[in-house]
Design a protein around this motif. Structure first.
Motif, PDB file in Angstrom:
ATOM      1  N   LEU A 206       0.837  -1.209   0.000  1.00 48.40           N
ATOM      2  CA  LEU A 206       0.000   0.000   0.000  1.00 48.40           C
ATOM      3  C   LEU A 206       0.870   1.257   0.000  1.00 48.40           C
ATOM      4  O   LEU A 206       0.571   2.237  -0.686  1.00 48.40           O
ATOM      5  CB  LEU A 206      -0.926  -0.009   1.218  1.00 48.40           C
ATOM      6  CG  LEU A 206      -2.037  -1.073   1.223  1.00 48.40           C
ATOM      7  CD1 LEU A 206      -2.749  -1.078   2.580  1.00 48.40           C
ATOM      8  CD2 LEU A 206      -3.036  -0.809   0.102  1.00 48.40           C
ATOM      9  N   GLY A 207       1.949   1.205   0.771  1.00 44.27           N
ATOM     10  CA  GLY A 207       2.862   2.341   0.803  1.00 44.27           C
ATOM     11  C   GLY A 207       3.521   2.574  -0.536  1.00 44.27           C
ATOM     12  O   GLY A 207       3.718   3.720  -0.955  1.00 44.27           O
ATOM     13  N   TYR A 208       3.851   1.498  -1.230  1.00 41.88           N
ATOM     14  CA  TYR A 208       4.464   1.618  -2.558  1.00 41.88           C
ATOM     15  C   TYR A 208       3.510   2.294  -3.539  1.00 41.88           C
ATOM     16  O   TYR A 208       3.934   3.155  -4.323  1.00 41.88           O
ATOM     17  CB  TYR A 208       4.843   0.229  -3.071  1.00 41.88           C
ATOM     18  CG  TYR A 208       5.619   0.258  -4.358  1.00 41.88           C
ATOM     19  CD1 TYR A 208       7.005   0.423  -4.360  1.00 41.88           C
ATOM     20  CD2 TYR A 208       4.965   0.129  -5.584  1.00 41.88           C
ATOM     21  CE1 TYR A 208       7.715   0.465  -5.556  1.00 41.88           C
ATOM     22  CE2 TYR A 208       5.670   0.171  -6.774  1.00 41.88           C
ATOM     23  CZ  TYR A 208       7.042   0.340  -6.753  1.00 41.88           C
ATOM     24  OH  TYR A 208       7.740   0.392  -7.939  1.00 41.88           O
ATOM     25  N   MET A 209       2.251   1.928  -3.473  1.00 42.33           N
ATOM     26  CA  MET A 209       1.265   2.550  -4.363  1.00 42.33           C
ATOM     27  C   MET A 209       1.099   4.033  -4.040  1.00 42.33           C
ATOM     28  O   MET A 209       0.996   4.865  -4.947  1.00 42.33           O
ATOM     29  CB  MET A 209      -0.077   1.813  -4.250  1.00 42.33           C
ATOM     30  CG  MET A 209      -0.077   0.429  -4.892  1.00 42.33           C
ATOM     31  SD  MET A 209      -1.723  -0.339  -4.964  1.00 42.33           S
ATOM     32  CE  MET A 209      -1.982  -0.726  -3.240  1.00 42.33           C
ATOM     33  N   ASN A 210       1.079   4.355  -2.761  1.00 40.27           N
ATOM     34  CA  ASN A 210       0.949   5.758  -2.372  1.00 40.27           C
ATOM     35  C   ASN A 210       2.174   6.557  -2.806  1.00 40.27           C
ATOM     36  O   ASN A 210       2.061   7.696  -3.278  1.00 40.27           O
ATOM     37  CB  ASN A 210       0.757   5.873  -0.856  1.00 40.27           C
ATOM     38  CG  ASN A 210       0.197   7.226  -0.450  1.00 40.27           C
ATOM     39  OD1 ASN A 210      -0.596   7.823  -1.175  1.00 40.27           O
ATOM     40  ND2 ASN A 210       0.604   7.715   0.698  1.00 40.27           N
ATOM     41  N   ARG A 211       3.340   5.944  -2.671  1.00 43.31           N
ATOM     42  CA  ARG A 211       4.554   6.627  -3.108  1.00 43.31           C
ATOM     43  C   ARG A 211       4.517   6.879  -4.618  1.00 43.31           C
ATOM     44  O   ARG A 211       4.940   7.945  -5.094  1.00 43.31           O
ATOM     45  CB  ARG A 211       5.787   5.804  -2.756  1.00 43.31           C
ATOM     46  CG  ARG A 211       7.089   6.502  -3.153  1.00 43.31           C
ATOM     47  CD  ARG A 211       8.310   5.689  -2.832  1.00 43.31           C
ATOM     48  NE  ARG A 211       8.446   4.518  -3.681  1.00 43.31           N
ATOM     49  CZ  ARG A 211       9.578   3.817  -3.825  1.00 43.31           C
ATOM     50  NH1 ARG A 211      10.660   4.180  -3.155  1.00 43.31           N
ATOM     51  NH2 ARG A 211       9.626   2.766  -4.608  1.00 43.31           N
ATOM     52  N   ALA A 212       3.997   5.925  -5.383  1.00 44.54           N
ATOM     53  CA  ALA A 212       3.892   6.108  -6.831  1.00 44.54           C
ATOM     54  C   ALA A 212       3.009   7.298  -7.177  1.00 44.54           C
ATOM     55  O   ALA A 212       3.301   8.067  -8.098  1.00 44.54           O
ATOM     56  CB  ALA A 212       3.350   4.834  -7.478  1.00 44.54           C
ATOM     57  N   LEU A 213       1.926   7.467  -6.417  1.00 43.90           N
ATOM     58  CA  LEU A 213       1.051   8.624  -6.622  1.00 43.90           C
ATOM     59  C   LEU A 213       1.776   9.923  -6.292  1.00 43.90           C
ATOM     60  O   LEU A 213       1.632  10.932  -6.997  1.00 43.90           O
ATOM     61  CB  LEU A 213      -0.210   8.485  -5.765  1.00 43.90           C
ATOM     62  CG  LEU A 213      -1.198   7.391  -6.165  1.00 43.90           C
ATOM     63  CD1 LEU A 213      -2.311   7.282  -5.117  1.00 43.90           C
ATOM     64  CD2 LEU A 213      -1.797   7.666  -7.539  1.00 43.90           C
ATOM     65  N   LEU A 214       2.555   9.920  -5.225  1.00 43.28           N
ATOM     66  CA  LEU A 214       3.309  11.107  -4.828  1.00 43.28           C
ATOM     67  C   LEU A 214       4.368  11.453  -5.877  1.00 43.28           C
ATOM     68  O   LEU A 214       4.601  12.632  -6.166  1.00 43.28           O
ATOM     69  CB  LEU A 214       3.975  10.881  -3.466  1.00 43.28           C
ATOM     70  CG  LEU A 214       3.018  10.742  -2.271  1.00 43.28           C
ATOM     71  CD1 LEU A 214       3.778  10.269  -1.031  1.00 43.28           C
ATOM     72  CD2 LEU A 214       2.330  12.072  -1.980  1.00 43.28           C
ATOM     73  N   GLU A 215       5.007  10.450  -6.445  1.00 42.30           N
ATOM     74  CA  GLU A 215       5.981  10.696  -7.508  1.00 42.30           C
ATOM     75  C   GLU A 215       5.314  11.300  -8.735  1.00 42.30           C
ATOM     76  O   GLU A 215       5.864  12.200  -9.384  1.00 42.30           O
ATOM     77  CB  GLU A 215       6.680   9.386  -7.881  1.00 42.30           C
ATOM     78  CG  GLU A 215       7.638   8.881  -6.822  1.00 42.30           C
ATOM     79  CD  GLU A 215       8.219   7.531  -7.174  1.00 42.30           C
ATOM     80  OE1 GLU A 215       7.630   6.830  -8.024  1.00 42.30           O
ATOM     81  OE2 GLU A 215       9.267   7.171  -6.610  1.00 42.30           O
ATOM     82  N   LYS A 216       4.142  10.791  -9.062  1.00 44.07           N
ATOM     83  CA  LYS A 216       3.397  11.320 -10.197  1.00 44.07           C
ATOM     84  C   LYS A 216       3.041  12.791  -9.955  1.00 44.07           C
ATOM     85  O   LYS A 216       3.195  13.646 -10.836  1.00 44.07           O
ATOM     86  CB  LYS A 216       2.136  10.498 -10.426  1.00 44.07           C
ATOM     87  CG  LYS A 216       1.277  10.941 -11.605  1.00 44.07           C
ATOM     88  CD  LYS A 216       1.869  10.514 -12.933  1.00 44.07           C
ATOM     89  CE  LYS A 216       1.759   9.013 -13.094  1.00 44.07           C
ATOM     90  NZ  LYS A 216       2.230   8.569 -14.419  1.00 44.07           N
ATOM     91  N   LYS A 217       2.573  13.078  -8.753  1.00 40.42           N
ATOM     92  CA  LYS A 217       2.212  14.455  -8.411  1.00 40.42           C
ATOM     93  C   LYS A 217       3.434  15.367  -8.507  1.00 40.42           C
ATOM     94  O   LYS A 217       3.342  16.503  -8.996  1.00 40.42           O
ATOM     95  CB  LYS A 217       1.622  14.503  -7.002  1.00 40.42           C
ATOM     96  CG  LYS A 217       1.139  15.888  -6.595  1.00 40.42           C
ATOM     97  CD  LYS A 217       0.379  15.862  -5.273  1.00 40.42           C
ATOM     98  CE  LYS A 217       1.289  15.658  -4.102  1.00 40.42           C
ATOM     99  NZ  LYS A 217       0.591  15.851  -2.806  1.00 40.42           N
ATOM    100  N   ASP A 218       4.575  14.880  -8.062  1.00 40.19           N
ATOM    101  CA  ASP A 218       5.800  15.669  -8.134  1.00 40.19           C
ATOM    102  C   ASP A 218       6.150  16.019  -9.578  1.00 40.19           C
ATOM    103  O   ASP A 218       6.572  17.140  -9.877  1.00 40.19           O
ATOM    104  CB  ASP A 218       6.949  14.904  -7.477  1.00 40.19           C
ATOM    105  CG  ASP A 218       8.280  15.617  -7.624  1.00 40.19           C
ATOM    106  OD1 ASP A 218       8.327  16.838  -7.396  1.00 40.19           O
ATOM    107  OD2 ASP A 218       9.279  14.957  -7.974  1.00 40.19           O
ATOM    108  N   LEU A 219       5.964  15.080 -10.484  1.00 37.47           N
ATOM    109  CA  LEU A 219       6.269  15.341 -11.890  1.00 37.47           C
ATOM    110  C   LEU A 219       5.334  16.397 -12.472  1.00 37.47           C
ATOM    111  O   LEU A 219       5.769  17.274 -13.233  1.00 37.47           O
ATOM    112  CB  LEU A 219       6.178  14.049 -12.702  1.00 37.47           C
ATOM    113  CG  LEU A 219       7.320  13.057 -12.488  1.00 37.47           C
ATOM    114  CD1 LEU A 219       7.039  11.752 -13.210  1.00 37.47           C
ATOM    115  CD2 LEU A 219       8.644  13.647 -12.955  1.00 37.47           C
TER     116      LEU A 219
END
Length: 391
Positions: A206-219
């Motif tokens: 679950l944390g990995y998926m949330n981190r992926a969303l945060l990376e997307k937002k950063d881009l």
């Protein structure tokens, strides 16, 4: 009878998934070199709390990043960014920090960028006012906190395990972190001696998926251009001028801005923050002691992560405004104890330190009660030059 349509909802859902699954490599291709250059002076928390723009800047072999706090926002003709442009130095600078950026914030940032810091020269400005009796609190931590950095720490398996453990335990003391129940679960799982594999796999997934969303937002945030800063540049005060001439220019610049007080504080700050309560401020800092603070533990985290990353930092110890602190009741001998403690920590870490504590009473070295500027920047500019040229 009212007719209801699901078209707006359907459009919203389609747009959401379009943005969500838009390829990262395409987004990265849209972040131009010009955008990276603009980010160097934006002092934008979206950049501080992200990953991509900083990583691009750090990959530039001729970039010399400067990490600090609110002093970086005080642009004048002698500010390091203006200096490098006017003097046409072989390196460029970019600023990471703003008001409230202290050791733990910088630790998370360095942890995020460890892979880009190996062998990298950086400047780290230490501010005395960080080292208060209470240390970093949630009020100052929260606006500068990066959820992306905090999640990445949980997945950082290259960092020294003991350092990672100390950092996670420290972060769990902040309410901002405690409110993120998933992150708390991830940290507790990482810290647990008796791990529960099934619980751990679910939590980390679950944390990995949330981190992926945060990376997307950063881009996506990396594509956003902030309004240009007012740099207050004046190349004529820098270009083709010797160090001594630049010092004279900085003194002349400061003399025009400090005319109504004997505290070495610029008129604007004095009129707004000191004059209305001048008598009440007499000795109001008599109980302050910057040599005793929880901030030192956070500062040691900074030193440890820079060692772990293999970075090459130059630390800058900013002086206090001697005249102001004399009036405020913080005696010189107690200030010297703080400076000595910083010297000892940096010496024990075997890192270079530029110590400006002898400039406490130097007019125009500090522009108000705490911020380096004008003449102070000139000294820093030339120390920066020497550090860049050193092997």
């Amino acid at each position: 009878m009212k007719k209801y349509t699901f078209l707006p909802l359907a459009i919203a859902v389609v747009l959401f998934f379009t943005f969500l699954f838009f390829p990262n490599r395409w987004l990265k291709s849209w972040v131009t070199d010009q955008r990276v250059e603009e980010a160097k002076i934006e002092l934008n928390p979206l950049m501080f709390q992200g990953e991509y723009l900083q990583s691009q800047m750090l990959k530039d072999k001729n970039a010399l990043p400067i990490y600090g706090s609110s002093e970086l926002e005080h642009f004048d003709p002698f500010h390091p960014y203006n200096y490098t442009k006017a003097a046409k130095t072989p390196y460029s600078t970019f600023m990471v920090g703003r008001g409230g950026s202290q050791s733990i914030t910088h630790f998370l940032n360095f942890a995020e960028q460890e892979k880009n810091l190996k062998g990298k020269k950086i400047i780290f400005i230490i501010s005395p006012q960080w080292f208060t009796a209470q240390g970093m609190d949630d009020f100052h931590f929260s606006p500068n906190y990066s959820m992306l950095h905090a999640y990445d720490l949980a997945f950082n398996h290259e960092m020294n395990p003991k350092l990672k453990e100390i950092a996670m335990r420290r972060l769990l003391q902040f309410d901002t972190v405690k409110r993120d129940h998933l992150l708390v679960s991830m940290y507790k799982y990482e810290l647990a001696k008796d791990k529960k594999p099934i619980f751990g796999r679910i939590t980390m997934a679950l944390g990995y998926m949330n981190r992926a969303l945060l990376e997307k937002k950063d881009l996506y945030y990396s594509l956003i251009n902030e309004q240009n800063k007012k740099l207050h540049a004046n190349p004529s005060l820098i270009r083709n001028q010797t160090f001594e001439q630049q010092i004279q220019n900085a003194d002349a610049f400061g003399e025009k801005r400090i005319t109504n007080n004997n505290l070495n504080v610029n008129d604007r700050y004095y009129n707004r923050n000191i004059a209305p309560k001048y008598k009440q401020l007499k000795n109001f800092r008599k109980d302050v002691d910057y040599s005793k603070s929880p901030e030192y533990e956070d500062f040691n985290l900074v030193i440890d992560v820079l060692k772990d990353a293999g970075a090459k930092p130059l630390f800058i110890s900013i002086p206090m405004n001697g005249k102001w602190y004399d009036y405020a009741g913080y005696p010189k001998e107690k200030r010297q104890a703080y400076y000595q403690k910083i010297r000892t920590i940096i010496k024990d870490a075997n890192y270079p330190l530029i110590d400006y504590s002898s400039h406490e009473y130097d007019p125009h070295f500090i522009t108000d009660t705490i911020h380096i500027g004008w003449k102070g920047w000139v000294y820093l500019d030339h120390d920066m030059d020497r550090y860049w040229k050193a092997k």
